[in-house]
Design a protein around this motif. Structure first.
Motif, PDB file in Angstrom:
ATOM      1  N   PHE A 166     101.942  24.678  53.220  1.00  0.00           N
ATOM      2  CA  PHE A 166     103.376  24.410  53.113  1.00  0.00           C
ATOM      3  C   PHE A 166     104.113  25.686  52.734  1.00  0.00           C
ATOM      4  CE2 PHE A 166     107.040  23.682  50.397  1.00  0.00           C
ATOM      5  CZ  PHE A 166     107.762  22.706  51.061  1.00  0.00           C
ATOM      6  N   VAL A 167     105.314  25.858  53.321  1.00  0.00           N
ATOM      7  CA  VAL A 167     106.237  26.921  52.911  1.00  0.00           C
ATOM      8  C   VAL A 167     107.587  26.286  52.638  1.00  0.00           C
ATOM      9  CG1 VAL A 167     107.419  29.051  53.543  1.00  0.00           C
ATOM     10  CG2 VAL A 167     105.073  28.674  54.321  1.00  0.00           C
ATOM     11  N   ILE A 224      98.128  18.311  51.808  1.00  0.00           N
ATOM     12  CA  ILE A 224      98.577  19.712  51.779  1.00  0.00           C
ATOM     13  C   ILE A 224      97.814  20.443  50.686  1.00  0.00           C
ATOM     14  CG2 ILE A 224     100.557  21.241  51.559  1.00  0.00           C
ATOM     15  CD1 ILE A 224     102.331  18.882  52.385  1.00  0.00           C
ATOM     16  N   ARG A 225      97.129  21.528  51.048  1.00  0.00           N
ATOM     17  CA  ARG A 225      96.181  22.162  50.134  1.00  0.00           C
ATOM     18  C   ARG A 225      96.658  23.486  49.552  1.00  0.00           C
ATOM     19  NH1 ARG A 225      91.062  23.197  53.344  1.00  0.00           N
ATOM     20  NH2 ARG A 225      90.644  24.323  51.413  1.00  0.00           N
ATOM     21  N   SER A 226      97.727  24.066  50.092  1.00  0.00           N
ATOM     22  CA  SER A 226      98.135  25.402  49.666  1.00  0.00           C
ATOM     23  C   SER A 226      99.634  25.554  49.895  1.00  0.00           C
ATOM     24  CB  SER A 226      97.353  26.451  50.465  1.00  0.00           C
ATOM     25  OG  SER A 226      97.692  27.754  50.071  1.00  0.00           O
ATOM     26  N   ALA A 247      96.746  22.903  43.375  1.00  0.00           N
ATOM     27  CA  ALA A 247      96.678  23.727  44.580  1.00  0.00           C
ATOM     28  C   ALA A 247      97.106  25.161  44.298  1.00  0.00           C
ATOM     29  CB  ALA A 247      97.576  23.138  45.666  1.00  0.00           C
ATOM     30  N   PRO A 248      96.547  26.126  45.023  1.00  0.00           N
ATOM     31  CA  PRO A 248      97.006  27.520  44.878  1.00  0.00           C
ATOM     32  C   PRO A 248      98.423  27.689  45.393  1.00  0.00           C
ATOM     33  CG  PRO A 248      95.442  27.316  46.692  1.00  0.00           C
ATOM     34  CD  PRO A 248      95.445  25.999  45.989  1.00  0.00           C
ATOM     35  N   ARG A 331      93.015  32.669  53.308  1.00  0.00           N
ATOM     36  CA  ARG A 331      92.103  32.607  52.136  1.00  0.00           C
ATOM     37  C   ARG A 331      92.080  31.233  51.492  1.00  0.00           C
ATOM     38  NH1 ARG A 331      92.746  33.034  46.714  1.00  0.00           N
ATOM     39  NH2 ARG A 331      94.945  33.621  46.849  1.00  0.00           N
ATOM     40  N   THR A 332      93.240  30.658  51.259  1.00  0.00           N
ATOM     41  CA  THR A 332      93.287  29.428  50.471  1.00  0.00           C
ATOM     42  C   THR A 332      93.005  28.176  51.282  1.00  0.00           C
ATOM     43  OG1 THR A 332      95.694  29.315  50.770  1.00  0.00           O
ATOM     44  CG2 THR A 332      94.873  30.410  48.778  1.00  0.00           C
TER      45      THR A 332
END
Length: 338
Positions: A166-167, A224-226, A247-248, A331-332
């Motif tokens: 997500f952004v 959603i993981r990052s 989450a990161p 990476r994440t």
């Protein structure tokens, strides 16, 4: 040689061969395609505008879409592979095209990106602004758009469902934190606006949030993981409300942001967050520096969001940040291999 050592060496060699084969068979990305996505606003059950950017094997050029010059072709085919998926949330009174350069950049690097226009909080429809329904409804809209994407008979074949990010920009940062599991305290905005009454887009109502839609509540989305947050409105979240976030998160904020206090928002978030968080203060950047570089038509129509503080080259800055965002997601969102 110990038989167990030989087994693990053979296993490692096999993994390398499989990885090489996967990379070798991956389709070449030459351009960016786009597709309209059919989404229904879960709050008012009305159509919601959304667009999907995706990698394409065809070379594409810039298209004029309203006042935007977008690196995309609406006739380009989608690539053959499965791609990570990024959900994109604009700021208050924005649109799904406000971060088109980031969406196109991610697509060229092997991501699918879904950008929405939030019903009730966009440049044409401000009916929900300064209400609880806008704050909670935005997160629900992103989840609805994510479900619609995963259910689309064409797009679903090309999505890696285990790699979703997500952004969010400005109010989209609030949206992202809710989706990550954070619990806002809407009353915090009153105290913030008492200190910063000139934060025009946030404090026009002096921080008072209408109760319409309060029954919706905060709704996390574990798919959603990052998360990447650009100049986020995060003052709504007390330390206690951030404890559920695992989450990161990567945060960018402008040093010269005059719309939202970096210290009370992004930097306070970094101090209070217990999970992995990376914060970069971009020298000289303002709040709107994180919007896509403006076309001449945009500069004439809305000069306030196109002008940057001295010393900022928005085009070059975005080139750097867009690449960093892609690397962060690589990476994440990496899938662990047993």
């Amino acid at each position: 040689m110990d038989p167990s050592d030989m087994f693990f060496r053979l296993l490692a060699s096999l993994c390398l061969v499989l990885l090489w084969s996967a990379n070798a068979s991956a389709g070449v990305i030459e351009g960016v395609g786009a597709k309209k996505l059919e989404v229904v606003d879960p709050v008012e059950q009305k159509p919601m505008d959304a667009v999907v950017f995706f990698p394409s094997p065809d070379q594409t050029d810039v298209s004029s879409i309203g006042p935007y010059e977008v690196d995309v072709s609406r006739s380009a085919p989608i690539g053959d592979d499965r791609y990570p998926l990024i959900m994109l949330s604009h700021g208050s009174m924005g649109s799904m095209w406000g971060h088109h350069d980031l969406a196109s950049s991610l697509a060229r690097q092997g991501y699918m990106v879904v950008s929405v226009t939030h019903v009730g909080d966009n440049f044409q429809d401000t009916s929900r602004i300064s209400t609880a329904g806008a704050i909670y409804g935005r997160a629900m809209q992103i989840s609805a758009a994510l479900t619609a994407t995963l259910d689309d008979p064409v797009l679903a074949l090309h999505i890696d469902r285990e790699r979703i990010g997500f952004v969010g920009f400005s109010a989209g940062g609030t949206t992202g934190l809710i989706l990550a599991g954070a619990k806002p305290d809407l009353s915090r905005l009153v105290g913030y606006c008492a200190k910063r009454p000139d934060d025009r887009h946030v404090c026009e109502a002096r921080g008072r949030i209408g109760v319409e839609g309060a029954e919706l509540g905060a709704s996390a989305d574990a798919r959603i993981r990052s998360f990447v947050l650009l100049a986020p409105l995060s003052v709504l979240f007390p330390t206690e409300g951030l404890k559920s976030v695992a989450a990161p998160i990567s945060v960018y904020v402008g040093e010269k942001d005059e719309e939202l206090s970096p210290d009370d928002n992004a930097l306070a978030l970094a101090r209070d967050m217990q999970s992995e968080i990376r914060v970069e203060v971009v020298p000289n950047a303002g709040h709107f520096t994180f919007l896509a570089p403006c076309s001449p038509q945009m500069r004439d129509a809305v000069p306030a969001i196109c002008a940057d503080p001295p010393g900022v080259d928005r085009v070059e800055l975005h080139r750097t940040i867009n690449a960093e965002i892609a690397a962060f997601f690589t990476r994440t969102l990496a899938v662990a291999v047993p």
